[in-house]
Write a protein that holds these residues in place. Structure first.
Motif, PDB file in Angstrom:
ATOM      1  N   LEU A  20       2.321  38.826  77.989  1.00  0.00           N
ATOM      2  CA  LEU A  20       1.492  38.306  76.906  1.00  0.00           C
ATOM      3  C   LEU A  20       2.185  38.401  75.553  1.00  0.00           C
ATOM      4  CD1 LEU A  20      -2.072  39.595  77.880  1.00  0.00           C
ATOM      5  CD2 LEU A  20      -1.132  37.294  78.114  1.00  0.00           C
ATOM      6  N   ALA A  21       3.052  39.389  75.387  1.00  0.00           N
ATOM      7  CA  ALA A  21       3.766  39.519  74.114  1.00  0.00           C
ATOM      8  C   ALA A  21       4.636  38.292  73.852  1.00  0.00           C
ATOM      9  CB  ALA A  21       4.621  40.783  74.123  1.00  0.00           C
ATOM     10  N   ASP A  22       5.218  37.732  74.920  1.00  0.00           N
ATOM     11  CA  ASP A  22       6.061  36.543  74.771  1.00  0.00           C
ATOM     12  C   ASP A  22       5.243  35.274  74.565  1.00  0.00           C
ATOM     13  OD1 ASP A  22       8.349  38.089  75.216  1.00  0.00           O
ATOM     14  OD2 ASP A  22       8.176  37.856  77.392  1.00  0.00           O
ATOM     15  N   ALA A  23       3.949  35.328  74.888  1.00  0.00           N
ATOM     16  CA  ALA A  23       3.101  34.136  74.788  1.00  0.00           C
ATOM     17  C   ALA A  23       2.589  33.884  73.379  1.00  0.00           C
ATOM     18  CB  ALA A  23       1.907  34.275  75.732  1.00  0.00           C
ATOM     19  N   GLN A  24       2.678  34.876  72.514  1.00  0.00           N
ATOM     20  CA  GLN A  24       2.082  34.756  71.190  1.00  0.00           C
ATOM     21  C   GLN A  24       2.737  33.631  70.380  1.00  0.00           C
ATOM     22  OE1 GLN A  24      -0.693  36.732  70.818  1.00  0.00           O
ATOM     23  NE2 GLN A  24      -0.039  37.148  72.923  1.00  0.00           N
ATOM     24  N   GLY A  25       1.901  32.662  69.971  1.00  0.00           N
ATOM     25  CA  GLY A  25       2.372  31.562  69.137  1.00  0.00           C
ATOM     26  C   GLY A  25       3.102  30.460  69.869  1.00  0.00           C
ATOM     27  N   VAL A  26       3.218  30.560  71.198  1.00  0.00           N
ATOM     28  CA  VAL A  26       3.889  29.518  71.982  1.00  0.00           C
ATOM     29  C   VAL A  26       2.951  28.325  72.146  1.00  0.00           C
ATOM     30  CG1 VAL A  26       4.842  28.928  74.244  1.00  0.00           C
ATOM     31  CG2 VAL A  26       5.349  31.148  73.213  1.00  0.00           C
ATOM     32  N   LYS A  27       3.437  27.145  71.827  1.00  0.00           N
ATOM     33  CA  LYS A  27       2.626  25.932  71.964  1.00  0.00           C
ATOM     34  C   LYS A  27       2.632  25.484  73.428  1.00  0.00           C
ATOM     35  CE  LYS A  27       5.182  24.192  68.775  1.00  0.00           C
ATOM     36  NZ  LYS A  27       5.849  23.263  67.810  1.00  0.00           N
ATOM     37  N   MET A  28       1.465  25.545  74.044  1.00  0.00           N
ATOM     38  CA  MET A  28       1.325  25.303  75.478  1.00  0.00           C
ATOM     39  C   MET A  28       0.603  23.990  75.746  1.00  0.00           C
ATOM     40  SD  MET A  28       1.259  26.076  78.763  1.00  0.00           S
ATOM     41  CE  MET A  28       1.581  27.820  78.973  1.00  0.00           C
ATOM     42  N   ARG A  29       1.226  23.125  76.519  1.00  0.00           N
ATOM     43  CA  ARG A  29       0.536  21.913  76.953  1.00  0.00           C
ATOM     44  C   ARG A  29      -0.609  22.304  77.883  1.00  0.00           C
ATOM     45  NH1 ARG A  29       0.048  19.365  82.424  1.00  0.00           N
ATOM     46  NH2 ARG A  29      -1.273  17.602  81.897  1.00  0.00           N
ATOM     47  N   MET A  44     -11.147  21.823  78.596  1.00  0.00           N
ATOM     48  CA  MET A  44     -11.693  22.752  77.614  1.00  0.00           C
ATOM     49  C   MET A  44     -11.563  24.207  78.046  1.00  0.00           C
ATOM     50  SD  MET A  44     -15.130  20.689  76.420  1.00  0.00           S
ATOM     51  CE  MET A  44     -15.745  20.524  78.098  1.00  0.00           C
ATOM     52  N   VAL A  45     -11.820  24.491  79.319  1.00  0.00           N
ATOM     53  CA  VAL A  45     -11.794  25.872  79.800  1.00  0.00           C
ATOM     54  C   VAL A  45     -10.389  26.449  79.724  1.00  0.00           C
ATOM     55  CG1 VAL A  45     -12.208  27.380  81.776  1.00  0.00           C
ATOM     56  CG2 VAL A  45     -13.786  25.497  81.291  1.00  0.00           C
ATOM     57  N   LEU A  46      -9.410  25.695  80.219  1.00  0.00           N
ATOM     58  CA  LEU A  46      -8.033  26.175  80.198  1.00  0.00           C
ATOM     59  C   LEU A  46      -7.541  26.404  78.773  1.00  0.00           C
ATOM     60  CD1 LEU A  46      -6.358  24.027  82.983  1.00  0.00           C
ATOM     61  CD2 LEU A  46      -6.752  26.486  83.007  1.00  0.00           C
ATOM     62  N   SER A  47      -7.917  25.525  77.862  1.00  0.00           N
ATOM     63  CA  SER A  47      -7.498  25.693  76.468  1.00  0.00           C
ATOM     64  C   SER A  47      -8.036  26.991  75.887  1.00  0.00           C
ATOM     65  CB  SER A  47      -7.972  24.500  75.631  1.00  0.00           C
ATOM     66  OG  SER A  47      -7.308  23.313  76.028  1.00  0.00           O
ATOM     67  N   LYS A  48      -9.271  27.346  76.223  1.00  0.00           N
ATOM     68  CA  LYS A  48      -9.852  28.602  75.740  1.00  0.00           C
ATOM     69  C   LYS A  48      -9.129  29.803  76.339  1.00  0.00           C
ATOM     70  CE  LYS A  48     -14.489  26.742  74.909  1.00  0.00           C
ATOM     71  NZ  LYS A  48     -15.925  26.792  75.291  1.00  0.00           N
ATOM     72  N   ILE A  49      -8.759  29.692  77.616  1.00  0.00           N
ATOM     73  CA  ILE A  49      -8.037  30.787  78.274  1.00  0.00           C
ATOM     74  C   ILE A  49      -6.663  30.978  77.642  1.00  0.00           C
ATOM     75  CG2 ILE A  49      -6.964  31.513  80.439  1.00  0.00           C
ATOM     76  CD1 ILE A  49      -9.287  30.144  81.891  1.00  0.00           C
ATOM     77  N   PHE A  50      -5.945  29.877  77.432  1.00  0.00           N
ATOM     78  CA  PHE A  50      -4.618  29.965  76.824  1.00  0.00           C
ATOM     79  C   PHE A  50      -4.700  30.530  75.405  1.00  0.00           C
ATOM     80  CE2 PHE A  50      -3.213  26.337  79.746  1.00  0.00           C
ATOM     81  CZ  PHE A  50      -2.649  27.224  80.646  1.00  0.00           C
ATOM     82  N   LYS A  51      -5.706  30.106  74.651  1.00  0.00           N
ATOM     83  CA  LYS A  51      -5.868  30.596  73.279  1.00  0.00           C
ATOM     84  C   LYS A  51      -6.141  32.091  73.274  1.00  0.00           C
ATOM     85  CE  LYS A  51      -8.311  29.626  68.958  1.00  0.00           C
ATOM     86  NZ  LYS A  51      -9.331  28.765  68.289  1.00  0.00           N
ATOM     87  N   ALA A  52      -6.976  32.550  74.206  1.00  0.00           N
ATOM     88  CA  ALA A  52      -7.287  33.978  74.292  1.00  0.00           C
ATOM     89  C   ALA A  52      -6.050  34.799  74.645  1.00  0.00           C
ATOM     90  CB  ALA A  52      -8.383  34.207  75.326  1.00  0.00           C
ATOM     91  N   ALA A  53      -5.113  34.187  75.384  1.00  0.00           N
ATOM     92  CA  ALA A  53      -3.886  34.880  75.776  1.00  0.00           C
ATOM     93  C   ALA A  53      -2.838  34.883  74.673  1.00  0.00           C
ATOM     94  CB  ALA A  53      -3.305  34.234  77.026  1.00  0.00           C
ATOM     95  N   GLY A  54      -3.075  34.102  73.605  1.00  0.00           N
ATOM     96  CA  GLY A  54      -2.133  34.072  72.496  1.00  0.00           C
ATOM     97  C   GLY A  54      -1.371  32.773  72.348  1.00  0.00           C
ATOM     98  N   PHE A  55      -1.484  31.873  73.351  1.00  0.00           N
ATOM     99  CA  PHE A  55      -0.843  30.562  73.253  1.00  0.00           C
ATOM    100  C   PHE A  55      -1.558  29.693  72.215  1.00  0.00           C
ATOM    101  CE2 PHE A  55       0.171  31.768  77.672  1.00  0.00           C
ATOM    102  CZ  PHE A  55       1.534  31.518  77.700  1.00  0.00           C
ATOM    103  N   ILE A  56      -0.881  28.661  71.776  1.00  0.00           N
ATOM    104  CA  ILE A  56      -1.505  27.613  70.970  1.00  0.00           C
ATOM    105  C   ILE A  56      -1.669  26.404  71.885  1.00  0.00           C
ATOM    106  CG2 ILE A  56      -1.287  26.103  68.963  1.00  0.00           C
ATOM    107  CD1 ILE A  56       0.547  28.220  67.715  1.00  0.00           C
ATOM    108  N   PRO A  57      -2.869  26.157  72.419  1.00  0.00           N
ATOM    109  CA  PRO A  57      -3.044  25.066  73.382  1.00  0.00           C
ATOM    110  C   PRO A  57      -2.962  23.692  72.728  1.00  0.00           C
ATOM    111  CG  PRO A  57      -5.152  26.100  72.892  1.00  0.00           C
ATOM    112  CD  PRO A  57      -4.110  26.922  72.198  1.00  0.00           C
ATOM    113  N   VAL A  58      -2.256  22.786  73.380  1.00  0.00           N
ATOM    114  CA  VAL A  58      -2.141  21.401  72.931  1.00  0.00           C
ATOM    115  C   VAL A  58      -2.516  20.521  74.119  1.00  0.00           C
ATOM    116  CG1 VAL A  58      -0.652  19.622  71.964  1.00  0.00           C
ATOM    117  CG2 VAL A  58      -0.264  22.034  71.370  1.00  0.00           C
TER     118      VAL A  58
END
Length: 237
Positions: A172-181, A185-199
């Motif tokens: 998760l430390a490596d996921a912070q601020g990473v722009k993730m395709r 809606m559900v997956l985007s919320k999960i990725f955001k909670a993990a620290g990714f920036i969902p696109v």
């Protein structure tokens, strides 16, 4: 003589859906005539999914004694990936292979189930069971396709989904601020909670997005990664 409707039935165990708008098989004089259907899909004619679609089309021809023929339009040649439901509804295509997860406003139940399937990672054929049960018990679920003048014909599932990226993501430390395709809606919320920036974007735009720096990582299956050559722009699995 009344016109008779002909419904093609098929099963493809492959996370997309095929739709068909009912078409007449006989003319007003009762003589059988050849029916030519257009099937639009976003993917190229390679890989397991393409093989399944081609098998389906060939089986329809065989089982109808060549009365019904299906022409497949690969790689968005008839309609763009995000336009496939509209193309089917308006008659531009008679059938489409598409991903309801991109269209929760049209197919809320199927889209939610597909997001669960993406996270499923279990045995093929098991992840779709909850949706099948919901369709049996609730008319609202069965009716979401009919509202769009479409009929659900078949499902397919991916065995697994992974994250591929430009740089290693080991925690998760490596996921912070990473722009993730992302997709849905559900997956985007999960990725955001993990620290990714969902696109959110369709798979057909992911290669250019990754190569151009719009995203740094992709949610991907082995099948899609190979088919769209995502391994060229995201080399870490």
């Amino acid at each position: 003589m009344k016109r008779k409707g002909y419904l093609i039935k098929g099963v493809i165990v492959l996370l997309s859906v095929l739709f068909l708008v009912g078409l007449p098989l006989q003319n007003s004089w009762g003589k059988e005539k050849e029916i030519n259907l257009n099937l639009a899909t976003w993917g190229p004619p390679t890989g397991a999914i393409a093989q399944g679609i081609q098998w389906y089309a060939d089986e329809v021809v065989k089982r109808t004694g060549h009365r019904v023929k299906i022409k497949i339009f690969w790689a968005q040649s008839l309609a763009k990936q995000m336009e496939l439901p509209h193309a089917c509804r308006t008659g531009t295509a008679d059938m489409v292979a598409m991903l309801p997860v991109y269209h929760p406003e049209l197919f809320p139940f199927m889209a939610a189930n597909m997001e669960c399937l993406i996270l499923w990672g279990g045995e093929i054929g098991q992840g779709i069971k909850p949706y099948r049960k919901l369709r049996e018990e609730f008319p609202e679920v069965r009716g979401e396709f009919e509202k769009q003048n479409q009929r659900l014909l078949a499902f397919w599932e991916y065995a697994r989904m992974d994250v591929i990226s430009k740089k290693p993501i080991k925690g998760l430390a490596d996921a912070q601020g990473v722009k993730m395709r992302s997709a849905g809606m559900v997956l985007s919320k999960i990725f955001k909670a993990a620290g990714f920036i969902p696109v959110t974007m369709p798979s057909t735009e992911a290669y250019d997005a990754a190569s151009g720096g719009v995203v740094d990582a992709l949610l991907a299956s082995p099948e899609t990664t190979y088919k769209f050559k995502w391994y060229e722009v995201c080399k870490h699995w």
